[in-house]
Each structure stands twice: as C-alpha cells, then as structure tokens.
Design a protein around this motif. Structure first.
Motif, PDB file in Angstrom:
ATOM      1  N   LEU A   5      -5.347   8.446 -11.553  1.00 29.52           N
ATOM      2  CA  LEU A   5      -6.143   7.309 -12.020  1.00 29.52           C
ATOM      3  C   LEU A   5      -5.284   6.312 -12.786  1.00 29.52           C
ATOM      4  O   LEU A   5      -5.351   5.096 -12.549  1.00 29.52           O
ATOM      5  N   VAL A   6      -4.453   6.795 -13.699  1.00 28.59           N
ATOM      6  CA  VAL A   6      -3.610   5.905 -14.502  1.00 28.59           C
ATOM      7  C   VAL A   6      -2.622   5.159 -13.621  1.00 28.59           C
ATOM      8  O   VAL A   6      -2.454   3.932 -13.727  1.00 28.59           O
ATOM      9  N   SER A   7      -1.952   5.893 -12.737  1.00 29.50           N
ATOM     10  CA  SER A   7      -0.928   5.267 -11.896  1.00 29.50           C
ATOM     11  C   SER A   7      -1.532   4.224 -10.963  1.00 29.50           C
ATOM     12  O   SER A   7      -1.014   3.097 -10.840  1.00 29.50           O
ATOM     13  N   SER A   8      -2.625   4.580 -10.300  1.00 24.07           N
ATOM     14  CA  SER A   8      -3.241   3.632  -9.362  1.00 24.07           C
ATOM     15  C   SER A   8      -3.857   2.436 -10.084  1.00 24.07           C
ATOM     16  O   SER A   8      -3.770   1.291  -9.599  1.00 24.07           O
ATOM     17  N   PHE A   9      -4.460   2.674 -11.232  1.00 23.89           N
ATOM     18  CA  PHE A   9      -5.089   1.566 -11.955  1.00 23.89           C
ATOM     19  C   PHE A   9      -4.042   0.576 -12.453  1.00 23.89           C
ATOM     20  O   PHE A   9      -4.217  -0.643 -12.314  1.00 23.89           O
ATOM     21  N   MET A  10      -2.956   1.081 -13.052  1.00 31.06           N
ATOM     22  CA  MET A  10      -1.929   0.168 -13.547  1.00 31.06           C
ATOM     23  C   MET A  10      -1.242  -0.573 -12.407  1.00 31.06           C
ATOM     24  O   MET A  10      -0.874  -1.751 -12.544  1.00 31.06           O
ATOM     25  N   PHE A  11      -1.070   0.090 -11.268  1.00 29.74           N
ATOM     26  CA  PHE A  11      -0.495  -0.601 -10.109  1.00 29.74           C
ATOM     27  C   PHE A  11      -1.435  -1.700  -9.623  1.00 29.74           C
ATOM     28  O   PHE A  11      -0.997  -2.810  -9.286  1.00 29.74           O
ATOM     29  N   THR A  12      -2.734  -1.394  -9.600  1.00 30.75           N
ATOM     30  CA  THR A  12      -3.711  -2.393  -9.167  1.00 30.75           C
ATOM     31  C   THR A  12      -3.746  -3.588 -10.103  1.00 30.75           C
ATOM     32  O   THR A  12      -3.825  -4.747  -9.669  1.00 30.75           O
ATOM     33  N   VAL A  13      -3.698  -3.329 -11.406  1.00 29.27           N
ATOM     34  CA  VAL A  13      -3.691  -4.413 -12.390  1.00 29.27           C
ATOM     35  C   VAL A  13      -2.458  -5.284 -12.209  1.00 29.27           C
ATOM     36  O   VAL A  13      -2.528  -6.528 -12.247  1.00 29.27           O
ATOM     37  N   ALA A  14      -1.291  -4.622 -12.000  1.00 25.00           N
ATOM     38  CA  ALA A  14      -0.058  -5.389 -11.809  1.00 25.00           C
ATOM     39  C   ALA A  14      -0.128  -6.236 -10.542  1.00 25.00           C
ATOM     40  O   ALA A  14       0.349  -7.389 -10.512  1.00 25.00           O
ATOM     41  N   ALA A  15      -0.738  -5.699  -9.472  1.00 28.49           N
ATOM     42  CA  ALA A  15      -0.848  -6.458  -8.220  1.00 28.49           C
ATOM     43  C   ALA A  15      -1.891  -7.567  -8.319  1.00 28.49           C
ATOM     44  O   ALA A  15      -1.719  -8.654  -7.739  1.00 28.49           O
ATOM     45  N   ARG A  16      -2.961  -7.289  -9.053  1.00 33.26           N
ATOM     46  CA  ARG A  16      -4.039  -8.284  -9.164  1.00 33.26           C
ATOM     47  C   ARG A  16      -3.588  -9.497  -9.975  1.00 33.26           C
ATOM     48  O   ARG A  16      -3.977 -10.629  -9.696  1.00 33.26           O
ATOM     49  N   PHE A  17      -2.786  -9.284 -11.010  1.00 31.81           N
ATOM     50  CA  PHE A  17      -2.317 -10.373 -11.866  1.00 31.81           C
ATOM     51  C   PHE A  17      -0.852 -10.693 -11.567  1.00 31.81           C
ATOM     52  O   PHE A  17      -0.074 -10.941 -12.490  1.00 31.81           O
ATOM     53  N   ALA A  18      -0.467 -10.655 -10.315  1.00 29.67           N
ATOM     54  CA  ALA A  18       0.925 -10.909  -9.925  1.00 29.67           C
ATOM     55  C   ALA A  18       1.213 -12.407  -9.969  1.00 29.67           C
ATOM     56  O   ALA A  18       1.210 -13.100  -8.939  1.00 29.67           O
ATOM     57  N   LEU A  36       0.825  -1.205   0.000  1.00 30.42           N
ATOM     58  CA  LEU A  36       0.000   0.000   0.000  1.00 30.42           C
ATOM     59  C   LEU A  36       0.860   1.256   0.000  1.00 30.42           C
ATOM     60  O   LEU A  36       0.601   2.205  -0.755  1.00 30.42           O
ATOM     61  N   GLN A  37       1.898   1.274   0.835  1.00 26.49           N
ATOM     62  CA  GLN A  37       2.788   2.435   0.854  1.00 26.49           C
ATOM     63  C   GLN A  37       3.524   2.585  -0.473  1.00 26.49           C
ATOM     64  O   GLN A  37       3.753   3.702  -0.944  1.00 26.49           O
ATOM     65  N   GLY A  38       3.883   1.468  -1.076  1.00 25.94           N
ATOM     66  CA  GLY A  38       4.516   1.548  -2.395  1.00 25.94           C
ATOM     67  C   GLY A  38       3.592   2.124  -3.445  1.00 25.94           C
ATOM     68  O   GLY A  38       4.012   2.930  -4.291  1.00 25.94           O
ATOM     69  N   ALA A  39       2.314   1.735  -3.397  1.00 25.95           N
ATOM     70  CA  ALA A  39       1.346   2.277  -4.350  1.00 25.95           C
ATOM     71  C   ALA A  39       1.158   3.771  -4.144  1.00 25.95           C
ATOM     72  O   ALA A  39       1.129   4.550  -5.119  1.00 25.95           O
ATOM     73  N   ILE A  40       1.046   4.204  -2.888  1.00 27.77           N
ATOM     74  CA  ILE A  40       0.876   5.635  -2.610  1.00 27.77           C
ATOM     75  C   ILE A  40       2.109   6.418  -3.052  1.00 27.77           C
ATOM     76  O   ILE A  40       1.999   7.510  -3.633  1.00 27.77           O
ATOM     77  N   THR A  41       3.286   5.871  -2.789  1.00 26.82           N
ATOM     78  CA  THR A  41       4.523   6.550  -3.202  1.00 26.82           C
ATOM     79  C   THR A  41       4.582   6.723  -4.709  1.00 26.82           C
ATOM     80  O   THR A  41       4.944   7.800  -5.214  1.00 26.82           O
ATOM     81  N   LYS A  42       4.224   5.684  -5.440  1.00 23.63           N
ATOM     82  CA  LYS A  42       4.259   5.780  -6.900  1.00 23.63           C
ATOM     83  C   LYS A  42       3.230   6.783  -7.412  1.00 23.63           C
ATOM     84  O   LYS A  42       3.527   7.591  -8.302  1.00 23.63           O
ATOM     85  N   VAL A  43       2.028   6.774  -6.886  1.00 28.19           N
ATOM     86  CA  VAL A  43       0.994   7.704  -7.344  1.00 28.19           C
ATOM     87  C   VAL A  43       1.406   9.145  -7.062  1.00 28.19           C
ATOM     88  O   VAL A  43       1.271  10.025  -7.926  1.00 28.19           O
TER      89      VAL A  43
END
Length: 720
Positions: A402-415, A126-133
């Motif tokens: 939106l783009v950053s969080s969505f792509m991070f979510t997709v990468a985490a969901r299909f890990a 979660l912290q990694g996702a927030i940092t990237k966004v």
C-alpha cells in the motif's frame, strides 16, 4: 524437603507490585480512550504479567557482599576502573561501526533498487511501479521474518524497551545478541524498502545491546527460574540467574555483572547510538538523561559523554574514509541535516519568534494527533493481527504494498517536470542536487513531488531543508498529509522501525509549507526562509510525537553546525510540548502503556491518594475495575506470612504466575482484612535461596550452640 516452620525477616527495602493489565487500563482511562477494561492481558494485547520482572538496583548487603567489599584492595580498584574505561571505549567504537555498516548497506541496497526501477521505468511506467512494489515487499518481508523467527524483541524502535530496562523493568530478549542481529539486518531491509521509518531509534536499541554484551563479555542467555524448575519437577539445588564467575574473563568483568553497573553502561550505549546517528555527542548524553535513567550522578554523566564522543569520532572517521576525505573529520552521522550557511548576520529576526511559537503550537497538535491515531490503530492491530506469526507477516506485506504503490501514484499524479537550470545555485546545492528525482521527466528536468515521495526519507529531508527551488503549496500539502497517515500506519507493524526520521520529514514538510507562505506573502530570501522554517517545523512535530525537548534542541543544533538555530528551536520545542501535553502522552509512553509494561512515572497519579494495597492485590470484577482502574485484573496477588512452612511456600510459587510476593503479618485491628501491613517484596529466587540459607545457618548455629553447651558441661564435670 522438610516441613519445618521458617520465620521470614522483612527487608528494609520495598518494591512496587506489578498490577498486570490494570496498568494498560489505567493509562487508557487517563487519556479517555478506554470504554471497557480488558478482562485479561491477552485480550488487551499486552504481554503476560510473568514475562516482566523488576530489577533491584540497590546492593544486597549480605555478609558475603560486605566481606568482598572489605577485601577489595587498591590494585583491584585500579583494575576495575581501567576495565570500565576499556568497556566504555569498546561500546562507543562497536556502536559506531554498527551504524556505519547499516548506513553503507542501506545506501547500496537503495541505490541498487532505484537503479533497477529506473531502468524499467524508462520502458513502462506500470512495469516500473510493479517492480518497485515487489522489491519493497520482498525487503519488508525479510525484515519481518527476522523479527518473527529470530527475535520478537527487535520490533519497533526499541526505545520503549530500553527506557523500561533503564528504569528497572526486565523484559525478556531485549538485550540478547539474537535481537541485535534481527535489529541490524531488519533495520537495513525496512529502511531500504522505502517505508516511512528511520534508523535513529533502532540505533539506540543497538547501542544498548552492545553495551549489555560488552559489559558482561558473554552472550546473554536465560536460566530456568525457580518456578519453571518446580513445574518441570526438577530435583537438585536451585540455580541462580547469575552466571558462574570463573577464569580471567570473570576476574576482569565480574565487577560489572550486577544490575547497577549494567544499567549505567546500557545508558552509555544508548547515548552512543544517538551520537552515531546524528553526530551529536552532547545530545546523546542529554537524551540518555531525559528519556532513560531516573537515577543519575556526575560519574555516569562523564562516562556517558566519553562513550558518545568516542562513537561520534569513530563514525566520523569511518565516513570520512568512505568519501575519500582521509584525515578530515568533516562527515555527518547517519542522518545528515546539512550546514545552514547565510551571508547575513542572523538567519532570522525578532519579529519571526512569534511565528515560531505558533508553529510550535500547531506542530505539537499535529504530533499529538499522530499519537492518537496510532494509538487507535495499534489497539486494533493488537486485537486482530498480533495473535499469529503469519498474520503479522501478511500485514507487513499488505502495508508495504500500500505504501509503495500509493507514494508511486502520488509521484506520478503530481509529475510537474521542471528544468534543473531554473534551480538557483546556493552553498547547499551540492548536497541537494542528488535528492532531486528525475522520475518520468526528460533528461535535465526534475519532479518536485517525486523528489519527496520517490526517494529515501533522508534525501527528502535534505531537499526540504536546503532545496532553493519552490515545491508549491499543493505538492507540500499532499505530501504532508499522505506521509503522516502512512507513517502512522507503518509504526507498529512487525519490523524494526524508528520514529525520528518520519517525524522529521513530516515536520520539515510542514515547516517548508509555512516558510514558502512567509516567502510569498511577507518576503525575504527564499533559501534562508524556507530552510530555517523547515527545520523549526521538524522540531515541532518531533516534539509533539515524542516529547523530547532539551536533548532534541541540542541534537538539532549540533547536527546543523549552527548555534544560531538554537533559539528558534527552543521556542518551538517549548510551545509544541505545552500543546501536545494537553491531548495525549508521547508515543513512546503510549506504547509502554499499551504493552502493559509496569513502568512507574516519577510523579504518581492523583488518584493514588485514595488507593490502598488491597485495590492492587485483590482480583476485582469487571464492574469494580471500571469504577476503580487500580483494582487488579487476572489473579489476586499471593502473600506469604512471616512464618511459613517451606512446602507451603513452594506450593505458592508453583501455583501463581506473578513474580513478587509480599511478606505480611496479620492485622491487629478488630475487623477482618484481606491484606494488612505490607512489609516487603521478594522474587521467588531470592525468597527460596534466602530461606534455604537461613535454614542452613540456623542448623549451623544450633550445632555450634549444642557443641558449646556440651563442652561447658564436660568442663564443669571435669572441674568437679
């Protein structure tokens, strides 16, 4: 100022009238997208009509021009020729240096960002996702701020602006140094932000700006027009838009401070931008010919090719030094495709050509669907967001988040973590290995989805073209759909953004999907099949979006260093263009029409057969414009009679907002007409200056005639 009558002599040349918002309305009507015509350009989101002016590329054969041509010696011709070649070499070198600086900055910023995100990601996802966004939003806001507060002309790829400029439309701020600064720094930030944008399109605009600056050897600045001086009640002589030519700089660069020479050098700068981006000098020349100039000749071809070659050689030299291969010109351009090696004699068989054709048709339809969706989004954006600076920047922040969080979510969901040891070793493994992302996987493993969604677009493209490992249907389908929708949303927001890389990445995912299906159900060598199909898919989608055909074939052939891929790309490009042309125009043409740029196609519309001058010059009601899209919107075009008082002329110039004023003579038919025989068009500056010169010349002629007559009378009296 005297109110004497002045007779206007018609020009031999004529120029088309700008129709205002009717141009955008006409384009949308042709595509079946417009249900109502806009009442004004502001409502349509287009630039006001007075923001654009037309450029006369023909020589104005005045007495001064002919006298100057006659006085040009052979030494002057040699000096002009040598100076032109120095300018061409300088354009190529400076464009390549700009591309190299952008490439290095993007690599360092991206590496620093992902290094910071990876260190946080090891502790908490979660912290990694927030940092990237947060990092992506900050970089995107920097790019948007440069556009909003430095130069609005730096928005987008810049290809529509350069294309319009090369075809005679003068757009404010397009070729200024402030636009260059905003373009270079903004492109660096927007690409580093992880958005689905590219560097190739902005590099074409950057090369054009460099060419405009070097050819004039001075920063581009604006001079007050005659209308602005009149509105500000300025007194004194009218100033020309052309700068004063004094000193040795003007002695050297004066011959290139005209519309013709500047246009040819801007075309060379655009070709140098393509050459620096892809390492394809011949493709750059063909791109300038296909998408740029409507007027071409062998001399321009030769100079443009030399400029593109210099740009490619300079970029190759700089990159070879940066990777430690000094003296070996083996580096790629900004966008690397990698080399397609294979032990077999060919990369494909004859039986695969029908598959490539079908891929081209489907890829063209996919690109056309992208254009249609982006057209609707852009029209909504122009009506709502593009009215205020803060709303523009807020949109950039929200879209980036939106783009950053969505792509991070997709990468985490299909890990789906896979061992690196399962990836077969191939010739291209050295290029592909850095593109495989570990993401949240243990050491020694990689995530296929993160290797596409959690990396820079350039790395995703290399992985799709050369990775010997299977990505899987679910991964490719999810990435393709997500990436295309997000790229469609991003293209048009207020920051520098290119179209080439996003369309190439989406097309490569589409082609890789087909290639893995062929590998699974038909059979073949996977490393060969999937990579070639990814390249064919990239060509198909890019053609469907941009309608670039000949130059794209040569660019991809040069970039891959393999002539064998030429035939599949040709077949695919032809099929993709045929399919996409049935639905909608190319994305660059769509945005030209949306902005209301008075761009004239080479082939006029069939409806123009029934159009008369009054349709374009008279202001029509909403009903009339709905029935006939060629009826003008806004104010009616003011005409100038052949004999006019100078005071009346100044009044016309001060009370109207358009630039061209037809000089007409009354109709001789028995019925009343609003506008009749169209004789000529002139800009306000040329019109007033020519009237003043003609008036001065007439007075001089009258004084000379009076003096001659008095001398004859005195001689006659003396004889008597």
């Amino acid at each position: 100022m005297s109110e004497a009558d002045i007779e206007l002599q018609p020009f031999a040349r004529t120029r088309s009238t700008y129709y205002g918002a009717a141009a955008a309305a006409r384009a949308e009507d042709d595509q079946g997208e417009l249900s109502e015509a806009s009442d004004s350009e502001e409502e349509a989101g287009a630039e006001p009509a007075w923001n654009y002016d037309c450029i006369d590329f023909d020589d104005y054969e005045s007495e001064q021009f002919l006298r100057g041509q006659a006085q040009t010696s052979e030494q002057d011709q040699i000096r002009i020729s040598l100076t032109r070649w120095v300018i061409i070499f300088a354009i190529g070198v400076l464009t390549a240096m700009s591309a190299f600086i952008i490439d290095v900055l993007v690599q360092n910023l991206t590496a620093a960002k992902y290094q910071m995100v990876d260190s946080v990601l090891r502790r908490s996802v979660l912290q990694g996702a927030i940092t990237k966004v947060v990092a992506d939003v900050i970089l995107a806001l920097l790019a948007s701020g440069l556009v909003c507060f430095v130069s609005m002309a730096a928005i987008g790829s810049g290809i529509p602006e350069v294309k319009s400029r090369l075809n005679g439309i003068d757009m404010p701020g397009t070729l200024r140094l402030s636009t260059y600064i905003a373009k270079v720094l903004g492109m660096t930030c927007s690409v580093s932000a992880g958005l689905p944008v590219g560097k190739a399109g902005p590099m074409i605009h950057t090369g054009a700006i460099i060419a405009a600056f070097v050819s004039q050897c001075k920063p581009t600045f604006g001079w007050k027009s005659v209308r602005e001086q009149i509105s500000e009640n300025r007194s004194g002589p009218v100033r020309s838009k052309l700068p004063l030519r004094q000193g040795w700089i003007s002695w050297l660069f004066g011959p290139f401070r005209n519309a013709q020479a500047k246009r040819d050098l801007i075309a060379a700068g655009g070709a140098a931008g393509v050459a620096a981006a892809f390492g394809a000098p011949v493709g750059g020349v063909l791109f300038a010919l296909e998408e740029g100039l409507a007027m071409w000749n062998p001399k321009v071809t030769w100079r443009t090719f030399v400029c593109a070659m210099v740009s490619t050689a300079t970029m190759n030299t700089l990159k070879s030094f940066s990777i430690g291969a000094r003296g070996f010109l083996c580096a790629d351009g900004m966008i690397a495709f990698g080399a397609f090696y294979d032990n077999n004699s060919t990369l494909y068989t004859v039986s695969e050509l029908p598959i490539f054709t079908i891929m081209g048709l489907m890829g063209g339809l996919l690109g056309a669907a992208f254009n249609l969706l982006n057209l609707k989004i852009t029209k909504l954006r122009m009506r709502t967001v593009h009215r205020h600076t803060m709303s523009r920047m807020l949109e950039v922040a929200l879209v980036t988040a939106l783009v950053s969080s969505f792509m991070f979510t997709v990468a985490a969901r299909f890990a789906d973590c896979r061992p690196l040891s399962t990836v077969p070793l191939t010739v291209g493994w050295a290029r592909v290995q850095p593109t495989l992302s570990q993401f949240t996987c243990p050491p020694g493993e990689y995530s296929p989805m993160a290797s596409l969604a959690f990396v820079q677009g350039q790395h995703a493209l290399l992985g799709l073209l050369h990775s010997p490992a299977l990505f899987g249907f679910a991964t490719l389908c999810t990435f393709l759909l997500s990436y295309m929708l997000l790229a469609c949303l991003v293209y048009g927001i207020t920051l520098p953004s290119g179209l080439f890389v996003p369309s190439l990445v989406a097309g490569a995912a589409y082609g890789r999907l087909v290639g893995e299906a062929v590998e699974l159900y038909v059979g073949g060598t996977h490393a060969r099949t999937a990579g070639l199909y990814a390249l064919v898919g990239a060509a198909a989608v890019l053609t469907g979006m941009s309608r670039i055909t000949i130059s794209l074939t040569v660019i991809l052939t040069e970039a891959t260093n393999n002539i064998q891929v030429g035939l599949p790309i040709m077949v695919t490009v032809i099929a993709a263009k045929w399919a996409a042309d049935l639905i909608v125009d190319g994305l660059y043409d769509v945005h030209i029409q949306l902005r209301g740029i008075p761009f004239l196609d080479l082939t006029p519309d069939d409806k123009m057969e029934q159009v008369v001058a009054a349709d374009a010059m008279n202001k029509g009601s909403h009903r009339e414009r709905s029935n006939n899209p060629w009826v003008g919107a806004g104010e009616s075009v003011a005409v100038v009679p052949r004999v006019v008082r100078l005071g009346s002329l100044i009044k016309i110039l001060s009370e109207t907002s358009h630039h061209s004023y037809p000089v007409v003579v009354p109709g001789e038919c028995g019925r009343p007409v609003s506008y009749t025989h169209l004789r000529a068009h002139e800009t306000p500056e040329h019109l007033v200056c020519r009237l003043l010169l003609e008036k001065k010349k007439k007075k001089q002629h009258e004084r000379l005639h009076s003096k001659t007559k008095r001398s004859q009378v005195n001689k006659h009296e003396h004889t008597q």
